[in-house]
Design a protein around this motif. Sequence first.
Motif, short mmCIF file in Angstrom:
data_model
loop_
_atom_site.label_atom_id
_atom_site.label_comp_id
_atom_site.label_asym_id
_atom_site.label_seq_id
_atom_site.Cartn_x
_atom_site.Cartn_y
_atom_site.Cartn_z
N LYS A 167 41.81 52.44 32.24
CA LYS A 167 42.07 52.21 33.63
C LYS A 167 42.57 50.89 33.86
O LYS A 167 41.82 49.85 33.96
CB LYS A 167 40.88 52.54 34.58
CG LYS A 167 40.13 54.04 34.50
CD LYS A 167 41.16 55.20 35.09
CE LYS A 167 40.42 56.46 34.84
NZ LYS A 167 41.34 57.54 35.32
N SER A 168 43.93 51.07 34.20
CA SER A 168 44.77 49.50 34.13
C SER A 168 44.31 48.75 32.95
O SER A 168 44.14 47.59 32.97
CB SER A 168 44.25 48.68 35.45
OG SER A 168 44.60 49.59 36.72
N GLY A 169 44.14 49.38 32.06
CA GLY A 169 44.06 48.83 30.53
C GLY A 169 42.57 48.60 30.06
O GLY A 169 42.29 48.11 29.25
N SER A 206 46.92 52.81 30.17
CA SER A 206 46.32 53.90 30.97
C SER A 206 46.63 55.15 30.41
O SER A 206 47.17 55.59 29.43
CB SER A 206 46.83 53.69 32.21
OG SER A 206 46.47 52.54 32.65
N ARG A 264 39.58 50.13 40.50
CA ARG A 264 39.59 49.63 39.19
C ARG A 264 41.04 49.11 38.98
O ARG A 264 41.52 48.73 37.85
CB ARG A 264 39.64 51.05 38.26
CG ARG A 264 38.02 51.38 37.94
CD ARG A 264 38.24 53.07 37.45
NE ARG A 264 36.42 53.35 37.61
CZ ARG A 264 36.02 54.50 37.73
NH1 ARG A 264 37.00 55.31 37.71
NH2 ARG A 264 34.78 54.72 37.80
N HIS A 265 41.80 49.00 39.98
CA HIS A 265 43.09 48.24 39.78
C HIS A 265 42.74 46.71 39.86
O HIS A 265 42.02 46.25 40.39
CB HIS A 265 43.88 48.74 41.00
CG HIS A 265 44.49 50.18 41.23
ND1 HIS A 265 45.18 50.74 42.19
CD2 HIS A 265 44.34 51.00 40.23
CE1 HIS A 265 45.61 52.03 41.86
NE2 HIS A 265 45.06 52.10 40.80
N PRO A 266 43.70 45.93 39.19
CA PRO A 266 43.64 44.55 39.26
C PRO A 266 43.47 43.95 40.47
O PRO A 266 42.86 42.98 40.70
CB PRO A 266 44.86 44.14 38.53
CG PRO A 266 45.22 45.32 37.44
CD PRO A 266 44.80 46.39 38.42
N GLN A 308 43.77 38.76 27.96
CA GLN A 308 43.69 39.53 29.23
C GLN A 308 43.95 41.21 28.95
O GLN A 308 44.57 41.39 27.92
CB GLN A 308 44.86 39.17 30.04
CG GLN A 308 46.10 39.24 29.45
CD GLN A 308 47.35 38.49 30.30
OE1 GLN A 308 46.95 37.91 31.44
NE2 GLN A 308 48.48 38.54 30.06
N TYR A 309 43.93 42.04 29.90
CA TYR A 309 43.79 43.46 29.67
C TYR A 309 45.46 43.63 29.90
O TYR A 309 46.10 43.01 30.83
CB TYR A 309 43.25 44.20 30.60
CG TYR A 309 41.94 44.37 30.62
CD1 TYR A 309 41.24 44.96 29.45
CD2 TYR A 309 41.03 43.68 31.01
CE1 TYR A 309 39.95 45.12 29.05
CE2 TYR A 309 39.53 43.45 30.83
CZ TYR A 309 38.81 44.08 29.98
OH TYR A 309 37.61 44.09 29.58
N ASP A 310 45.98 44.63 29.15
CA ASP A 310 47.32 45.34 29.23
C ASP A 310 47.39 46.56 30.12
O ASP A 310 46.80 47.33 29.66
CB ASP A 310 48.02 45.56 28.11
CG ASP A 310 49.53 45.80 28.01
OD1 ASP A 310 49.93 46.61 29.11
OD2 ASP A 310 50.01 45.86 27.14
N ILE A 311 47.92 46.14 31.52
CA ILE A 311 47.65 47.13 32.37
C ILE A 311 48.40 48.40 32.08
O ILE A 311 48.25 49.64 32.81
CB ILE A 311 48.31 46.50 33.84
CG1 ILE A 311 49.49 46.03 33.97
CG2 ILE A 311 47.12 45.54 34.29
CD1 ILE A 311 49.92 45.90 35.18
N THR A 312 49.37 48.46 30.98
CA THR A 312 50.19 49.54 30.73
C THR A 312 49.36 50.46 29.83
O THR A 312 49.71 51.61 29.56
CB THR A 312 51.26 49.10 29.96
OG1 THR A 312 51.12 48.53 28.83
CG2 THR A 312 52.13 48.32 30.84
#
Length: 443
Positions: A406-408, A443, A291-293, A437-441
């Motif tokens: 998960k990763s936003g 989580s 699930r990581h970008p 876009q997703y904000d990966i913070t």
Amino acid sequence: MIRRKGSLILCGMLLFVTWNAILVLLLWGRPPPGQSDVPGQQHEEVASEPTNDVVGDVLRMAGSFEAELELQKQILIQIQRHHSLWEPLNRNHPQVRAPPEHVIPVLVIACNRVTVRRCLDKLLQYRPSAERHPIIVSQDCGHAETAEVIRSYGNQIIHLKQPELSDIAVQPEHKKFQGYYKISRHYRWALSQVFNTLSHSSVVVVEDDLEVSTDFFEYFSALLPLLKSDPNLWCVSAWNDNGRDGYVDPGKADLLYRTDFFPGLGWMLLRELWEELEPKWPPSFWDDWMRHPEQRRDRACIRPEVSRTLTFGRQGVSLGQFYDKYLRYIKLNAEYVPFTKLDLSYLKEETYRENFEKEVYSAPVVSYEAVKQGQLKGPGPFRLQYSSKDSFKILAKNLGIMDDLKSGVPRTGYRGVVSFISKGRRIHLAPPPGWTQYDITWS
């Protein structure tokens, strides 16, 4: 067409047999060295000229035979390659052999659950073709009782055993996660066996605590062509994370979605994806790693409105995380949907994105209170808007859907939107218009 090709190949086989018969007769009738076929006439071929070198004559004759045998070998190879075309003409083989690209094996990841029988029984019950859907059980742990259950299925399945069972060296603070390290090692080994050793081009992965629906195989068969043709897809999943009874529309068992969240729990991937992931496969927590970008790379998965798998394994390395609150209540589809006969072109990226965003952002905005108290007027759908990580988590938790990210990316989310049923109405929990876009913070 098959009958025509079969006739041609049968003619080819008759010619092959006839030619070899003539060849044998000619060789039997060949005069011994020093004699001519016709009195006073010399052979034009050097190889046929008699000499005083008996060994040389034999070697030249052997070379001639070798060349002829090589030609016959090539003819046999061509016949073998087309064997599947004329095989249906044989009454003992009425079915056409499935082309390799249409074979979708099922890989069952097993360890120490004797209840793997429940999983295998359903797979075998609903499997339409053993040829098209071989079942490969890869067992870790070396658990004897589970191995005996798997062996009891005989040649209905392929039983693989992960050879490396030792503990994995980890940092002291990760000792409690030893199970996750072993699972990741097992996945890597098992997928390598499917793609690198058995040379399959696709596979559906399930774990030993999953029960499948009646149309499980139909679902994946229909979506394989889309997965192969759309570079912006990287998996097809049978699972809806928010698929509890009351949160899905049972009248729309044929409804499918694109999702940015990797669902797992019964999912299909292609060999090309494995070639990309294998060199960097993680030592542990493989599903969160997916699930990581860096792995997802803005690609989506297909998931259903109503799940085609159901988990019955409360006990495991996760110690029942989410099971009692969510997973045990997932609704398993009970209606057979003939997906291979449906038009699934609406799932192509451009078409899907345009239609989905139009539906979401043309829906009227409603308040949380109106949704929670069932005060919505009209059939829906309706849009409930969130603007931050905290507002999403509060709304999701209070409405009974999974609130982790998960990763936003929220579970089942597509472009930030989570769709579900609440009190009989379709709700789109969505970010404001203009999402990019997703904000990966988050989580």
